[in-house]
Write an enzyme that holds these catalytic residues in place. Sequence first.
Site, PDB file in Angstrom:
ATOM      1  N   GLY A  30     -67.798 -45.233  51.215  1.00 35.37           N
ATOM      2  CA  GLY A  30     -68.731 -44.638  52.180  1.00 35.37           C
ATOM      3  C   GLY A  30     -70.171 -44.801  51.745  1.00 35.37           C
ATOM      4  N   LEU A  32     -72.506 -46.014  53.559  1.00 35.62           N
ATOM      5  CA  LEU A  32     -72.569 -47.444  53.881  1.00 35.62           C
ATOM      6  C   LEU A  32     -73.997 -47.958  54.055  1.00 35.62           C
ATOM      7  CD1 LEU A  32     -69.613 -47.674  56.429  1.00 35.62           C
ATOM      8  CD2 LEU A  32     -69.548 -47.884  53.942  1.00 35.62           C
ATOM      9  N   HIS A  33     -74.166 -49.223  53.744  1.00 42.19           N
ATOM     10  CA  HIS A  33     -75.451 -49.909  53.931  1.00 42.19           C
ATOM     11  C   HIS A  33     -75.142 -51.314  54.427  1.00 42.19           C
ATOM     12  CE1 HIS A  33     -74.328 -51.768  50.173  1.00 42.19           C
ATOM     13  NE2 HIS A  33     -74.246 -50.576  49.604  1.00 42.19           N
ATOM     14  N   HIS A  36     -72.220 -53.347  52.972  1.00 41.40           N
ATOM     15  CA  HIS A  36     -70.872 -53.083  53.493  1.00 41.40           C
ATOM     16  C   HIS A  36     -70.697 -53.726  54.869  1.00 41.40           C
ATOM     17  CE1 HIS A  36     -71.452 -49.423  50.845  1.00 41.40           C
ATOM     18  NE2 HIS A  36     -70.302 -49.887  50.399  1.00 41.40           N
ATOM     19  N   GLY A 146     -67.795 -57.309  47.733  1.00 41.63           N
ATOM     20  CA  GLY A 146     -69.121 -57.863  47.453  1.00 41.63           C
ATOM     21  C   GLY A 146     -69.214 -58.353  46.014  1.00 41.63           C
ATOM     22  N   ASP A 149     -70.497 -56.140  42.714  1.00 44.06           N
ATOM     23  CA  ASP A 149     -69.597 -55.591  41.682  1.00 44.06           C
ATOM     24  C   ASP A 149     -68.783 -56.747  41.117  1.00 44.06           C
ATOM     25  OD1 ASP A 149     -70.174 -52.702  41.824  1.00 44.06           O
ATOM     26  OD2 ASP A 149     -69.536 -52.963  43.896  1.00 44.06           O
ATOM     27  N   ARG A 186     -76.043 -46.051  45.727  1.00 41.94           N
ATOM     28  CA  ARG A 186     -76.791 -45.228  44.771  1.00 41.94           C
ATOM     29  C   ARG A 186     -78.304 -45.331  44.966  1.00 41.94           C
ATOM     30  NH1 ARG A 186     -72.195 -46.537  41.685  1.00 41.94           N
ATOM     31  NH2 ARG A 186     -71.291 -44.692  40.693  1.00 41.94           N
TER      32      ARG A 186
END
Length: 277
Positions: A30, A32-33, A36, A146, A149, A186
């Site tokens: 969640g 989200l940006h 995502h 993505g 990570d 974050r």
Amino acid sequence: MIYNKIDDVQAFLKSQKIKNKSIGFVPTMGALHQGHISLVEAAKKNNDIVVVSIFVNPIQFNNPDDLKKYPRTLEEDSIMLKEAHCDLIFYPTVEEMYPEEAIKTYDFGELEKVMEGAFRPGHFNGVAVVVKKLFDIIGANNAYFGKKDFQQLAVIRKLVELEKIPINIIACPTEREADGLAMSSRNRRLTPKERPQAAEIFKALTYVKNQRAQYSPQELEKKALEFLAKDFKAEYFQIVDGYSLQNISSWDDTNYPVACVAAHLGSVRLIDNLELL
Ligand code: PAF
């Protein structure tokens, strides 16, 4: 559509699979940006049905404070996902995902001993447990992750190999803000003063990429750490082989060098990486 129950998700997906519909899956926590959403868009292109899970997975947080502070924004997330034409949101509770049962321990070998694995003990096991469960529940054809990570992606590929899960893992490029900061849930915890400083991580990565011909990997790691020391408390800046994730001592050690970094800016821990090709 938002479903909280595994049975409901599976009933819906069964009705689609009978019609030979392909399923694309985007697991998220969640907040989200656009990063995502770019995964949802990639999934939408190549699948009939797109499922997004939103689950802040408690067992992948090695720091209880980080878990507590993790942003939870279901309402905004649902709006973004509707606009991106996501077909189904799976939003389970912790009890739904973890009814009392033993939590499996995986062995990812050297992959989990370095970088994030070294600084966040237990993190990748927690990620692997939840991702395996989600893959089992959804039974998707393709899952989208993505490259931000980077190590997680390598661990998930290994998980799929170890557990022989019939799914394609699709790696998607890191989405960045205009100043280069990698998009991350974050980032919204950065203060107005910290936000522009955070882009220095990308500056360090880009410098390293551009100076590759001039310096050894070690020299560049050192320079990047010195540069970051001004505003950040860096945990690591490492140039690794993009497949094994092990440090390289010379450029000749790999045909796929990747610079990976984790650094604290105030109370926010940021990670990023750049393929040095
Ligand atoms: O990358 C994330 O958001 C999480 O680690 C994941 C893959 C959704 C597992 O909780």
